[in-house]
Every structure is written in structure tokens, then in C-alpha cells.
Design an enzyme around this catalytic site. Sequence first.
Site, PDB file in Angstrom:
ATOM      1  N   CYS A   1      38.243  49.998  38.104  1.00 21.64           N
ATOM      2  CA  CYS A   1      37.261  49.035  38.006  1.00 21.64           C
ATOM      3  C   CYS A   1      35.916  49.053  38.060  1.00 21.64           C
ATOM      4  CB  CYS A   1      37.777  47.769  39.096  1.00 21.64           C
ATOM      5  SG  CYS A   1      38.293  48.397  40.756  1.00 21.64           S
TER       6      CYS A   1
ATOM      7  N   HIS B   1      32.711  43.083  41.422  1.00 24.97           N
ATOM      8  CA  HIS B   1      31.991  44.054  42.044  1.00 24.97           C
ATOM      9  C   HIS B   1      30.650  43.998  41.556  1.00 24.97           C
ATOM     10  CE1 HIS B   1      35.799  45.638  43.239  1.00 24.97           C
ATOM     11  NE2 HIS B   1      36.175  46.671  42.280  1.00 24.97           N
TER      12      HIS B   1
HETATM   13  O1  L14 Z   1      42.167  51.330  40.423  1.00 23.38           O
HETATM   14  O2  L14 Z   1      39.672  48.061  45.740  1.00 23.38           O
HETATM   15  O3  L14 Z   1      41.929  53.253  41.507  1.00 23.38           O
HETATM   16  O4  L14 Z   1      41.027  49.079  47.108  1.00 23.38           O
HETATM   17  C1  L14 Z   1      42.456  51.557  43.890  1.00 23.38           C
HETATM   18  C2  L14 Z   1      41.608  51.089  45.209  1.00 23.38           C
HETATM   19  C3  L14 Z   1      41.246  49.838  42.384  1.00 23.38           C
HETATM   20  C4  L14 Z   1      40.705  49.362  43.448  1.00 23.38           C
HETATM   21  C5  L14 Z   1      41.934  51.881  41.191  1.00 23.38           C
HETATM   22  C6  L14 Z   1      40.626  48.837  45.828  1.00 23.38           C
HETATM   23  C7  L14 Z   1      41.385  51.489  42.657  1.00 23.38           C
HETATM   24  C8  L14 Z   1      41.454  49.329  44.870  1.00 23.38           C
END
Ligand code: L14
Length: 340
Positions: free
Chosen positions: A133, A246
Site C-alpha cells: 500500500c 496512509h
Molecule cells: O501488503 O499495515 O505487504 O500492517 C503488510 C503489513 C500491508 C500493510 C503488505 C500493515 C502490508 C500491513
Amino acid sequence: MSGKSYAVAVAGATGAVGLEMIKTLEQRKFPVGSVKLLASERSVGKELRFNGKPVKVEKLTKDSFKGVQVALFSAGASRSLEFAPAAAASGAVVVDNSSAFRMDPEIPLVVPEVNPHAIAQYKKRGIIANPNCSTIQMVVALKPIHDAVRIKRIVVSTYQAVSGTGLKAIDELLLQTRALLNSQEIQKKVYPHQIAFNCLPHIDVFLDNGYTKEEMKMVNETRKIMEDPTIRVTATTVRVPVVHSHSESVNIETEKKITPQEVREILSKAPGVKVVDNPALNEYPLAIHAAGRDETFVGRIREDESIPNGINMWVVSDNVRKGAALNAVQIAEILIEKYI
Ligand code: L14
Ligand code: 25A
């Protein structure tokens, strides 16, 4: 579009991202002929709705994908490693939102505004990876600038919402906030420290080089999506007590000089971007405004006066939407329009 419709499956349908995938398919009128909603044993029998009709959640197994043409996965990397190859083997094209396959050289890693042509490589393995993301929103904002003046180096710090970790993390932030406002003890189940009224410089696991995995995803995925292994990227990723969207402080050093006004002009024409940059009126991108929206919002565009060719900006987007579900559905839209 040809009036064709498709058999679609969503794996991890009961999670924060899976539920948004269902909503996005509905809102964008994806031509869904039939839908399968898959999750773990825990959710079997639970009823969700698709286009107003009730759909029972089924257990995700290797046999779930018979007749399925498009499978959207967001049930975590370990489930993707176990089930996505089986889905592809039974003829579905998988769009996978986990980190499992992103850096696999045989699997395309796609942001439709940046490298839609890479989707064609799905033919090798039947899987297309959806990026992280934080990376998605950054490359949506930076690719048009890279095309204009070549970016040599990126320094990014993120302020990431808890929704990225899933529904249980949203609960944890809200429960801790309520407990603290009532002078009660807090519970910590998802994050190692209190997240309410705090910032944690820790997202995903720590690696041997002292960075977190989330930080190294931003480095490596950015290079793969921009198709430029020479871009230097360094990241610090921080969890903040925000539910949706974010925010990112992005500093770039470019080969050719570009002024803040030129950046605003380029980005105001860029796909998927909305410039919100009017400090005189206190207007700049905000997490609460980006929530539920499709665009990546960019503002606070200004010169980095410490180097000859530098720009600073503030980049905000809904992490569960453009950062996950929307990007995956956009990939699926191109897939059916051009390839299947
Ligand atoms: O897609 O915010 O690699 O804890 C894994 C951790 C997405 C966000 C990914 C988080 C992330 C996630
Ligand atoms: O496995 P990993 O890689 O470590 O990562 C898994 C976690 O990361 C999130 C995801 O959160 C998950 O918690 N995640 C993964 N990739 C992500 C990405 N790219 C990501 N977040 C953002 N971007 P989630 O809650 O949003 O999604 C979880 C979904 O996955 C389904 N699932 C889990 N195990 C499964 C499975 N599906 C099939 N087989 C399995 N073995 C999960 O379905 C959900 O749809 P569910 O039925 O397990 O969850 C229903 C509800 O139960 C809560 N819950 C989750 N874990 C537990 C739990 N309840 C009790 N005990 C648990 N251990 C969930 O909150 C959900 O609402």
C-alpha cells in the site's frame, strides 16, 4: 467491453481488504457472473452480500477455484503461497494482494497508472502481484515526475493507518483509546506497544539490516514497478493512531531541475492524482479526506533548499482502497478488457 461476465472469487473475503474488494467490484460494476467468497474455517457459513444478494462464505481450499476466471487474494502471504498456485493451475488468473510473490521475477507487480503493460506477463504463472500500500501511492505520485526529470533518489517517511493490519487492529486502536479516556488499563494484542496516542517506528518484521520488511518493500517494489533498478530509495515506516489512509513525507532528488510549480502542473494532469496544495487556505492532503476516495492526494509541494535539484511533498491515499482493493480491481479490469 463485450458484455461478457466472469466467475470471480475473493479469498480473505471477511477481512478489511476482502470486504473492500467486494465493495469495489460492486461500485465499479465489474462484470461478475458468479461470485465465491472464501475465508478460513472461522467464517464458514457467515453471510455477506454481493449486489444486494446474500452469499455464504466458504472455506478456502485448493478445490475452491474450479470454473473461477479471476481470483482476488487478500488472506495473508502464507495463504497465498499455499493456495494461489492451485487457483492458477485450475485456470483462474490470480491478483494477489500479499507480499508472497511481489519480488518474483516471473510475476508482474502492477500499478495500473504506472506499468499496466506488465500485466501481459501474467501468462507465465497465472499470478499478478498487487504492491504494498505505501509503495502504490508513492509511485502513482512519482512516476510522472520520473518521466519528466528522472528521479535519482527518494527519501520517504510514512505515517501509516492501522487498517493496513486488518480489522482487529482497528478494534485495538479504538478499544485502547476508549480505555485510556476512561483511565482504564489497555490491552495489547496486535501491536507490541500501545498504538493509541503514540507512534511506532515498526511495521512488519525487522530484518538483519536494521530496516523493517515494510521499509525494504518500499525500496525494492518501487524499483520493480518503475522499471528502474538504479533509483536509490530509503524509507522509515511508522504506524500512527489513524484508522484510514496512509500519509507520506516524500523527498526526491532529480537529475534535471524542476520547480514546485512544474511539479504541480505535471501532477494535475497525472492519472489517479489530485493536487491539493493551497497553504494560504490551510489546504493540503489529509488522511480523513482521503478515506473512501480513489485518488492519491499530493500537496505541500516545495523546493528542498538543501540540495540543487530537490523537491519535498506530502502524499496521502486510502490504504485499503488504492493501496489494496481498488488497485487489485483495476488490474482485473485491464485483464478482462485486454486478455481474458
Ligand atoms: O501488503 O499495515 O505487504 O500492517 C503488510 C503489513 C500491508 C500493510 C503488505 C500493515 C502490508 C500491513
Ligand atoms: O498471514 P500473514 O501474512 O501474516 O497476514 C495475515 C494478516 O495480514 C492482513 C490480514 O488481515 C491478516 O490478518 N493482511 C494480509 N495481507 C494484507 C495486505 N496486503 C493484509 N492487510 C493489508 N494488506 P485481515 O483481517 O484484513 O484479513 C484476514 C483475511 O484472511 C482470511 N484468512 C485468514 N486465515 C485464513 C484466511 N482465509 C482462508 N484460510 C485461512 N487459513 C480471514 O478470514 C480474513 O478474511 P477469517 O475467516 O480468518 O477472518 C474472519 C474474521 O476473524 C478475525 N480473525 C482473524 N484472525 C483471527 C480472527 N479471529 C480470531 N482468531 C484469529 N486468529 C478477522 O478479523 C476477520 O474479521
